[in-house]
Design a protein around this motif. Sequence first.
Motif, PDB file in Angstrom:
ATOM      1  N   ILE A   1     -18.381  25.969  27.616  1.00 58.84           N
ATOM      2  CA  ILE A   1     -16.911  26.025  27.669  1.00 58.84           C
ATOM      3  C   ILE A   1     -16.337  25.136  26.573  1.00 58.84           C
ATOM      4  CG2 ILE A   1     -14.885  25.638  29.097  1.00 58.84           C
ATOM      5  CD1 ILE A   1     -16.684  25.830  31.522  1.00 58.84           C
ATOM      6  N   GLY A   2     -15.531  25.732  25.711  1.00 56.58           N
ATOM      7  CA  GLY A   2     -14.986  24.997  24.569  1.00 56.58           C
ATOM      8  C   GLY A   2     -14.178  23.786  24.960  1.00 56.58           C
TER       9      GLY A   2
ATOM     10  N   GLN B   1     -13.278   4.848  17.323  1.00 52.25           N
ATOM     11  CA  GLN B   1     -11.940   4.432  16.917  1.00 52.25           C
ATOM     12  C   GLN B   1     -11.680   2.947  17.134  1.00 52.25           C
ATOM     13  OE1 GLN B   1     -10.138   6.780  15.456  1.00 52.25           O
ATOM     14  NE2 GLN B   1     -11.724   8.283  15.910  1.00 52.25           N
TER      15      GLN B   1
ATOM     16  N   ARG C   1     -15.144  33.798  38.001  1.00 51.71           N
ATOM     17  CA  ARG C   1     -15.329  32.784  36.968  1.00 51.71           C
ATOM     18  C   ARG C   1     -16.750  32.239  37.024  1.00 51.71           C
ATOM     19  NH1 ARG C   1     -13.821  31.174  32.077  1.00 51.71           N
ATOM     20  NH2 ARG C   1     -13.873  28.925  31.818  1.00 51.71           N
TER      21      ARG C   1
ATOM     22  N   ILE D   1      -6.209  25.707  18.130  1.00 50.20           N
ATOM     23  CA  ILE D   1      -6.999  25.232  16.999  1.00 50.20           C
ATOM     24  C   ILE D   1      -8.288  26.039  16.859  1.00 50.20           C
ATOM     25  CG2 ILE D   1      -6.187  22.877  17.067  1.00 50.20           C
ATOM     26  CD1 ILE D   1      -8.598  22.210  18.783  1.00 50.20           C
ATOM     27  N   TRP D   2      -8.602  26.848  17.826  1.00 48.89           N
ATOM     28  CA  TRP D   2      -9.932  27.443  17.859  1.00 48.89           C
ATOM     29  C   TRP D   2     -10.087  28.539  16.833  1.00 48.89           C
ATOM     30  CZ3 TRP D   2     -12.604  24.325  20.680  1.00 48.89           C
ATOM     31  CH2 TRP D   2     -12.028  23.720  21.777  1.00 48.89           C
TER      32      TRP D   2
ATOM     33  N   THR E   1     -11.840  31.820  26.272  1.00 47.46           N
ATOM     34  CA  THR E   1     -12.177  33.029  27.024  1.00 47.46           C
ATOM     35  C   THR E   1     -10.928  33.839  27.303  1.00 47.46           C
ATOM     36  OG1 THR E   1     -13.773  31.658  28.139  1.00 47.46           O
ATOM     37  CG2 THR E   1     -13.481  33.870  28.995  1.00 47.46           C
TER      38      THR E   1
ATOM     39  N   ASP F   1     -10.658  28.728  30.635  1.00 51.24           N
ATOM     40  CA  ASP F   1     -10.501  28.053  29.355  1.00 51.24           C
ATOM     41  C   ASP F   1      -9.756  28.926  28.354  1.00 51.24           C
ATOM     42  OD1 ASP F   1     -12.908  28.895  27.139  1.00 51.24           O
ATOM     43  OD2 ASP F   1     -13.051  29.582  29.194  1.00 51.24           O
TER      44      ASP F   1
ATOM     45  N   PHE G   1     -13.574  18.038  16.913  1.00 48.96           N
ATOM     46  CA  PHE G   1     -12.524  18.186  17.909  1.00 48.96           C
ATOM     47  C   PHE G   1     -12.567  17.066  18.928  1.00 48.96           C
ATOM     48  CE2 PHE G   1     -10.960  21.776  16.088  1.00 48.96           C
ATOM     49  CZ  PHE G   1     -11.818  22.857  16.067  1.00 48.96           C
ATOM     50  N   LYS G   2     -13.795  16.657  19.296  1.00 47.90           N
ATOM     51  CA  LYS G   2     -13.903  15.574  20.277  1.00 47.90           C
ATOM     52  C   LYS G   2     -13.367  14.290  19.660  1.00 47.90           C
ATOM     53  CE  LYS G   2     -17.557  15.165  23.246  1.00 47.90           C
ATOM     54  NZ  LYS G   2     -18.746  14.676  23.899  1.00 47.90           N
ATOM     55  N   GLU G   3     -13.677  14.086  18.377  1.00 49.91           N
ATOM     56  CA  GLU G   3     -13.189  12.877  17.714  1.00 49.91           C
ATOM     57  C   GLU G   3     -11.682  12.854  17.663  1.00 49.91           C
ATOM     58  OE1 GLU G   3     -16.913  12.358  14.733  1.00 49.91           O
ATOM     59  OE2 GLU G   3     -14.920  12.122  13.871  1.00 49.91           O
TER      60      GLU G   3
ATOM     61  N   ALA H   1     -16.252  20.920  25.968  1.00 42.94           N
ATOM     62  CA  ALA H   1     -17.074  20.316  24.920  1.00 42.94           C
ATOM     63  C   ALA H   1     -16.278  19.318  24.101  1.00 42.94           C
ATOM     64  CB  ALA H   1     -17.643  21.404  24.014  1.00 42.94           C
ATOM     65  N   LEU H   2     -14.976  19.515  23.987  1.00 46.94           N
ATOM     66  CA  LEU H   2     -14.219  18.552  23.206  1.00 46.94           C
ATOM     67  C   LEU H   2     -13.642  17.438  24.074  1.00 46.94           C
ATOM     68  CD1 LEU H   2     -10.966  18.894  23.724  1.00 46.94           C
ATOM     69  CD2 LEU H   2     -11.036  20.413  21.826  1.00 46.94           C
ATOM     70  N   ASN H   3     -13.841  17.530  25.364  1.00 38.87           N
ATOM     71  CA  ASN H   3     -13.342  16.488  26.263  1.00 38.87           C
ATOM     72  C   ASN H   3     -14.260  15.274  26.156  1.00 38.87           C
ATOM     73  OD1 ASN H   3     -12.643  14.970  28.634  1.00 38.87           O
ATOM     74  ND2 ASN H   3     -11.676  16.819  29.411  1.00 38.87           N
ATOM     75  N   PRO H   4     -13.710  14.089  25.870  1.00 40.80           N
ATOM     76  CA  PRO H   4     -14.562  12.909  25.687  1.00 40.80           C
ATOM     77  C   PRO H   4     -15.458  12.604  26.883  1.00 40.80           C
ATOM     78  CG  PRO H   4     -12.375  12.446  24.893  1.00 40.80           C
ATOM     79  CD  PRO H   4     -12.309  13.787  25.536  1.00 40.80           C
TER      80      PRO H   4
ATOM     81  N   LYS I   1     -20.515  27.425  18.487  1.00 40.19           N
ATOM     82  CA  LYS I   1     -20.181  26.307  19.380  1.00 40.19           C
ATOM     83  C   LYS I   1     -19.075  25.450  18.798  1.00 40.19           C
ATOM     84  CE  LYS I   1     -22.821  25.188  22.597  1.00 40.19           C
ATOM     85  NZ  LYS I   1     -23.550  24.406  23.519  1.00 40.19           N
ATOM     86  N   VAL I   2     -18.547  24.604  19.633  1.00 37.55           N
ATOM     87  CA  VAL I   2     -17.430  23.738  19.242  1.00 37.55           C
ATOM     88  C   VAL I   2     -17.928  22.625  18.325  1.00 37.55           C
ATOM     89  CG1 VAL I   2     -15.736  22.136  20.150  1.00 37.55           C
ATOM     90  CG2 VAL I   2     -16.284  24.195  21.392  1.00 37.55           C
TER      91      VAL I   2
ATOM     92  N   PHE J   1     -19.022  34.675  35.531  1.00 38.23           N
ATOM     93  CA  PHE J   1     -18.873  34.686  34.083  1.00 38.23           C
ATOM     94  C   PHE J   1     -19.652  33.545  33.448  1.00 38.23           C
ATOM     95  CE2 PHE J   1     -16.973  35.287  30.052  1.00 38.23           C
ATOM     96  CZ  PHE J   1     -16.670  34.040  29.555  1.00 38.23           C
TER      97      PHE J   1
END
Lengths: 201, 466
Positions: free
Chosen positions: A54-55, A145, A34, B420-421, B132, B129, B434-436, A58-61, B429-430, A37
């Motif tokens: 890493i997707g 929010q 990993r 959702i991807w 991948t 993830d 999605f973060k929101e 990236a969406l993790n707050p 890129k993302v 990679f």
Amino acid sequence: MGSSSSSMDHIPNAEELMQETGFSAAHLLRLYERFEFLDKDQTGELRPEDFGAIGGLALNPIGDRIISAFFSPGQETVDFPSFVRVLAHFRPNGTNRTRNGTQQEPVNSRTRKLKFAFQLYDQDRDGKISRAELLQVLRAMLGIQVTEEQLQSIAERAIQEADLDRDDAISFDEFKKVQQVSPHPQTPTKETPLHPTEGGR
Amino acid sequence: MTWSTFPVDNLLCRCLGISITVWWTFLFVFIIIPAVFGVSFGMRRFYMRTLLKIFEWAMLRMEMGAKEKNQELYKPYSNGIIAKEPPSSLQQEMQELRGSAGCLRSEPEFEMADIFYFCRRGVESIVDDEVTKCFSAQELESWNLLTRSNYNFRHISLRVTVLWGFGVLVRYGVLLPLRVTLAVTGISLLLVLTTLVGFLPNRELRSFLSEKVHLMCYRICVRALTAIITYHNRENKPQNGGICVANHTTPIDVIILANDGCYSLVGQAHGGLMGMIQRAMVKSSPHIWFERSEVKDRHLVAKRLGDHVADKTKQPILIFPEGTCINNTSVMMFKKGSFEIACTVYPVAIKYDPRFGDAFWNSSKFGMVNYLLRMMSSWAIVCSVWYLPPMNREEGEDAVQFANRVKAAIAAQGGLVDLIWDGGLKRTKVKDAFKEEQQKLYSQVLTLHVSSALIFAGEIKHQTLC
């Protein structure tokens, strides 16, 4: 009948790492693959941008905070042993193997996990979560929010509850205590706090 | 001198001749004739059951071998690297977290421990993830005696090795030549017969015969792959004037579906052998092939699809909205183009059983020929196809919502994870949206009670002031 190109020989100090972190050989190999990679430019070390690809992160707050938890202060890269040591905090409890006469607590104990979470709040590593740091994390987790006032009141309440020595910051011990029992001002508490709380504010 | 070698040659030739004759007879009687008539002897299922028993035995021996060396076999799903939580919603996890912290609250509020949820999800995605994972082959819990699926199995005893060697001989020496012969037969028959049928003047006769010809050739191709397919809910099979939508794992999906019904295919016009096949197919039944330049023009694409669908005599269109091959553990975002056309959508879920051969085409790793070779030297391709009830776009639903609804239905039926991807995430890129979304979900856990807390704080202040 080897499957992958890398083997245990490529991993530096594999035995020591296994002892220290408690990962098995198979797990360590997986993590090494990993690591390779993620290391897109093959330098043998990871940079924050490599994590950024890493997707799910990236969406993790608080994604960028988690990334910086891997990097020691002042360092810009992380090598494989450091990578594995951080991940070892989250190893499942069931795979703890007995080691010869080890007295220190296992790497994935609850305290270590709490320490990791504490450091996510305490970015300047001064051992305390200040009000400003708490506000930053709250803003990251809630984004647009909530309004500024709501944010301030949440932070206020959290500090009121956790800050037992009244220095307007939360130390690691106070953080640990909050995890055990979180008394609501109106419900009876199980634990006597260090200082008696006023009834109401 | 030359005369003395002659009898030996003669004998050799005769042996060769006999074995070839036997081979062809076997092929013809047991495989091609049943394919032509759509009959099955049940040999393939028997083969499948035998294989399963052999795999179980091999796995047992490997576990015994591992136990002797006092190590554990690595199983990707049962004993993972980090303490993984099963995927549950943010709300559920928060409640569990708060429950474990010994909280006595009646209503949830912000707690310092809430960060654990995000922390754990973040670390999980660092280790492995979702995106991948979708683009690499699925890992198996037990080994199926193919070197290509051997990721983690290292304790291979002598007996298992012997079995593996025997398996290699059978697969490459017996099965592969057989399958290649069948595939060649199937494709040449398709080319020849569809061209012939295309010459017929009578339209009804032409479509009737073309259906028979297509089905027959696809059946031969299915046997060429030793594909064991189970169709469920055939009463929901796609009708004329509709669009059939399915999850995409491999180009073989087309053969799997076309084996059971006639579809109009949509795709880019290729050159070479593929191009020849495409042109031949079009002669006898209406397929939609686009030139490369036309693919970019969305209006043109939509118009051609719409025209085809409006004509009720034409077969249903087969579309794969993911746009790329996914490894059959999850379903990725459906592109909305096919859902904008006003017609009935027939969802189909395809699930492959990876134990007999992994059907996923990893286009970044293997070319087409390499992939086909791997397919034909696996044990078998086993899959299940579910025909789901037809769906229509509802009032006030836009194409994206409709696409997501269909995707959820397919994922639920096939036992796949609904992601959702976007399949194009291989390259892009993302998005921030999605973060929101995550922030919104978390705020919903708290928000109701933030406002009540404000009121409470206000009241207390008021009381102390008075």
